[in-house]
Design a protein around this motif. Sequence first.
Motif, PDB file in Angstrom:
ATOM      1  N   LEU A   1      13.497  24.099 -24.657  1.00 31.45           N
ATOM      2  CA  LEU A   1      13.126  23.111 -23.640  1.00 31.45           C
ATOM      3  C   LEU A   1      12.176  23.703 -22.605  1.00 31.45           C
ATOM      4  O   LEU A   1      11.261  23.036 -22.117  1.00 31.45           O
ATOM      5  CB  LEU A   1      14.387  22.594 -22.929  1.00 31.45           C
ATOM      6  CG  LEU A   1      15.287  21.622 -23.677  1.00 31.45           C
ATOM      7  CD1 LEU A   1      16.545  21.349 -22.864  1.00 31.45           C
ATOM      8  CD2 LEU A   1      14.549  20.323 -23.981  1.00 31.45           C
TER       9      LEU A   1
ATOM     10  N   HIS B   1       8.347  23.666 -22.934  1.00 36.83           N
ATOM     11  CA  HIS B   1       7.580  22.501 -22.495  1.00 36.83           C
ATOM     12  C   HIS B   1       7.125  22.739 -21.057  1.00 36.83           C
ATOM     13  O   HIS B   1       7.951  22.882 -20.148  1.00 36.83           O
ATOM     14  CB  HIS B   1       8.429  21.233 -22.566  1.00 36.83           C
ATOM     15  CG  HIS B   1       8.817  20.832 -23.949  1.00 36.83           C
ATOM     16  ND1 HIS B   1       7.907  20.398 -24.887  1.00 36.83           N
ATOM     17  CD2 HIS B   1      10.029  20.803 -24.566  1.00 36.83           C
ATOM     18  CE1 HIS B   1       8.531  20.113 -26.012  1.00 36.83           C
ATOM     19  NE2 HIS B   1       9.818  20.351 -25.848  1.00 36.83           N
ATOM     20  N   ARG B   2       5.833  22.792 -20.842  1.00 39.74           N
ATOM     21  CA  ARG B   2       5.296  23.060 -19.505  1.00 39.74           C
ATOM     22  C   ARG B   2       5.817  22.075 -18.472  1.00 39.74           C
ATOM     23  O   ARG B   2       6.203  22.452 -17.354  1.00 39.74           O
ATOM     24  CB  ARG B   2       3.769  22.986 -19.541  1.00 39.74           C
ATOM     25  CG  ARG B   2       3.085  23.403 -18.240  1.00 39.74           C
ATOM     26  CD  ARG B   2       1.680  22.853 -18.123  1.00 39.74           C
ATOM     27  NE  ARG B   2       1.702  21.413 -17.895  1.00 39.74           N
ATOM     28  CZ  ARG B   2       1.411  20.512 -18.805  1.00 39.74           C
ATOM     29  NH1 ARG B   2       1.080  20.878 -20.021  1.00 39.74           N
ATOM     30  NH2 ARG B   2       1.463  19.216 -18.517  1.00 39.74           N
ATOM     31  N   SER B   3       5.883  20.805 -18.829  1.00 40.70           N
ATOM     32  CA  SER B   3       6.303  19.786 -17.870  1.00 40.70           C
ATOM     33  C   SER B   3       7.740  20.000 -17.425  1.00 40.70           C
ATOM     34  O   SER B   3       8.075  19.825 -16.247  1.00 40.70           O
ATOM     35  CB  SER B   3       6.157  18.388 -18.484  1.00 40.70           C
ATOM     36  OG  SER B   3       6.935  18.279 -19.668  1.00 40.70           O
ATOM     37  N   PHE B   4       8.612  20.427 -18.354  1.00 35.85           N
ATOM     38  CA  PHE B   4      10.013  20.637 -18.013  1.00 35.85           C
ATOM     39  C   PHE B   4      10.195  21.889 -17.162  1.00 35.85           C
ATOM     40  O   PHE B   4      10.859  21.861 -16.122  1.00 35.85           O
ATOM     41  CB  PHE B   4      10.856  20.731 -19.286  1.00 35.85           C
ATOM     42  CG  PHE B   4      12.327  20.907 -19.028  1.00 35.85           C
ATOM     43  CD1 PHE B   4      13.100  19.833 -18.611  1.00 35.85           C
ATOM     44  CD2 PHE B   4      12.935  22.148 -19.179  1.00 35.85           C
ATOM     45  CE1 PHE B   4      14.461  19.986 -18.355  1.00 35.85           C
ATOM     46  CE2 PHE B   4      14.295  22.311 -18.937  1.00 35.85           C
ATOM     47  CZ  PHE B   4      15.052  21.225 -18.513  1.00 35.85           C
TER      48      PHE B   4
ATOM     49  N   THR C   1       9.240  15.582 -15.498  1.00 34.90           N
ATOM     50  CA  THR C   1       9.970  16.739 -16.001  1.00 34.90           C
ATOM     51  C   THR C   1      10.678  16.425 -17.308  1.00 34.90           C
ATOM     52  O   THR C   1      10.749  17.264 -18.218  1.00 34.90           O
ATOM     53  CB  THR C   1      10.988  17.223 -14.957  1.00 34.90           C
ATOM     54  OG1 THR C   1      10.304  17.560 -13.750  1.00 34.90           O
ATOM     55  CG2 THR C   1      11.760  18.437 -15.442  1.00 34.90           C
TER      56      THR C   1
ATOM     57  N   GLU D   1       9.067  14.941 -21.947  1.00 32.03           N
ATOM     58  CA  GLU D   1       8.943  15.541 -23.281  1.00 32.03           C
ATOM     59  C   GLU D   1      10.279  16.016 -23.850  1.00 32.03           C
ATOM     60  O   GLU D   1      10.318  16.616 -24.921  1.00 32.03           O
ATOM     61  CB  GLU D   1       7.978  16.739 -23.226  1.00 32.03           C
ATOM     62  CG  GLU D   1       6.551  16.339 -22.882  1.00 32.03           C
ATOM     63  CD  GLU D   1       5.622  17.540 -22.786  1.00 32.03           C
ATOM     64  OE1 GLU D   1       4.454  17.396 -23.204  1.00 32.03           O
ATOM     65  OE2 GLU D   1       6.045  18.612 -22.310  1.00 32.03           O
ATOM     66  N   VAL D   2      11.372  15.734 -23.143  1.00 34.56           N
ATOM     67  CA  VAL D   2      12.688  16.201 -23.580  1.00 34.56           C
ATOM     68  C   VAL D   2      13.212  15.312 -24.709  1.00 34.56           C
ATOM     69  O   VAL D   2      13.228  14.086 -24.572  1.00 34.56           O
ATOM     70  CB  VAL D   2      13.682  16.192 -22.395  1.00 34.56           C
ATOM     71  CG1 VAL D   2      15.101  16.497 -22.872  1.00 34.56           C
ATOM     72  CG2 VAL D   2      13.249  17.198 -21.345  1.00 34.56           C
TER      73      VAL D   2
ATOM     74  N   ARG E   1      -0.494  12.235 -20.650  1.00 34.32           N
ATOM     75  CA  ARG E   1      -0.011  13.600 -20.447  1.00 34.32           C
ATOM     76  C   ARG E   1       0.907  13.630 -19.237  1.00 34.32           C
ATOM     77  O   ARG E   1       0.749  12.856 -18.288  1.00 34.32           O
ATOM     78  CB  ARG E   1      -1.177  14.566 -20.194  1.00 34.32           C
ATOM     79  CG  ARG E   1      -2.230  14.525 -21.286  1.00 34.32           C
ATOM     80  CD  ARG E   1      -1.727  15.056 -22.603  1.00 34.32           C
ATOM     81  NE  ARG E   1      -1.354  16.456 -22.511  1.00 34.32           N
ATOM     82  CZ  ARG E   1      -1.103  17.185 -23.568  1.00 34.32           C
ATOM     83  NH1 ARG E   1      -1.179  16.682 -24.792  1.00 34.32           N
ATOM     84  NH2 ARG E   1      -0.731  18.446 -23.426  1.00 34.32           N
ATOM     85  N   SER E   2       1.868  14.549 -19.246  1.00 34.44           N
ATOM     86  CA  SER E   2       2.856  14.587 -18.176  1.00 34.44           C
ATOM     87  C   SER E   2       2.323  15.181 -16.904  1.00 34.44           C
ATOM     88  O   SER E   2       2.837  14.938 -15.837  1.00 34.44           O
ATOM     89  CB  SER E   2       4.077  15.401 -18.637  1.00 34.44           C
ATOM     90  OG  SER E   2       3.732  16.754 -18.810  1.00 34.44           O
TER      91      SER E   2
END
Length: 511
Positions: free
Chosen positions: A296, A299-302, A421, A424-425, A508-509
Amino acid sequence: MPPSIPSGAGSEATMTDEQKHILSLLLIPAFASLLAVSSVNVILPVLREDLAASTSAIQWVVSGYALVFGVLLVAAGRAGDVFGRGHLFVAGLILFGLGSLGSGLAPTIAGVNAARVLMGVGSGLLNPQVSGTIQQYFTGNTRGRAFGIFGGIIGVSVAVGPVMAGAFVTLLGPSWGWRASFLVNVPITLVVVCAARRILPESAWHGTAGRTGADRPADPGRERPHRRWAGVDLDPVGIVLLAGSTLLVMAPFVTTGTSSRRWLMLPAAGLTLAAWAVWEAVYKRRGRAPMVDLALFAHRSFANGCLIIALYFLGSAAVWLIIAQYLQAGLGVSAMASGSIGILAALTSAVVAPLVGRHVLRVGRAMVVVGLLVSLSGLAATMLIVHLNATAGLSHWWMMGTLSLLGLGQGLIVSPNQTLTLVEVPLRYAGTAGGVVQTGQRIGTSIGVTAISSIAFTVSARSGWDRAFQLSFLAIMLTVVAALLVAVVDMLVARRAAPPPAGRGPVRSGG
């Protein structure tokens, strides 16, 4: 019971009737649990006098709740992913209601503290299910809008909590006033528990993680009860290690005492966290389902979103404590007036968060960057008001306007950051991931409140509350600047990674 709606149904901004009912069901107890946090500081003085409690015993009214709440978040999110979020949602509600009843009827401070721990257990079980269920039944713009409405609820609870507690004490007297602040939660939880089975879809009562291959049923709704949880992999060692490390991080900051040995918990927390990370990696290599899939954080966003919100709460959580101490101890303002000065800020956040929620996926992390900049301007403007109050006699009520900038910033930060955040989970980790995000908030809050309040009380004893306020807010600004730097980096990296405009690829996030 309604039919099981498709997970993530409704990618447009308009919610279906089922989604509206689900969101309403989730937000009512979330509001009650947040109300229990925002109102408790107002009732502590009268509770202490009514029960003749010591300072350390009163401190545990807050810290006991905070500790168990923070420790349980990730484990409860994982349990919801595995066993079904509906089960954990209802269990948390029942325990929160019982804890509220016990707190309101307790004859001694020990009874209050024991019941508050039970309330913390209930909140810890309940809260990850809210974010996990939103992840499960909302996608795209509806998810951003749902998290935005959730952010609005946070703002309203911050505004209503202190005023409600003060009103109870004024109308019912000191003894029954503080008790009513707890007892008001009991009928709320009863109503929501009764409504949960009717409103939550069938799929909410079945897990989305922890079972693979032959252990995963084709139709969970028709699975026999004795087979429903067969083959479930909870990763108990991972749960214990992460809970232990969270406890060791938070405990030195939320407990009182003069012994410096309590700080030895921090290196112990680091070792325990490292052991947890190694265990999770090994557990996954064995083909098992780890409590938190460390992938997890790839993932850059997370990863960046978790860091941003932890840094933000590291400072922002102390704002209202410092303001209350400055107004009451420094200027001699009443508790009711002190609580009222933040109403405009809370209402601003409550209005802004739902409005921006539907646009967050289009705007991306740039929305969080703007919110952090607005928050910095609000902090600086409030420092100026305090300076002018000391040097030119300017009324402290001008702070209502500058603090509203903090409310605006919060509306642009908290819920949008949570949406980005978690975007993308994978669904099977929705509850766990939500628990990780909230744990970062709790740890940031515990450390920040302790560190910044220590600055304030130390400086106020030597130089007065005007100086203490300025230095405390300067420390808060530094944490917000750190969060801003992470958000800017995330935004720039996302823009470089975005496809060419002509392609009009997926949103994109990062921005």
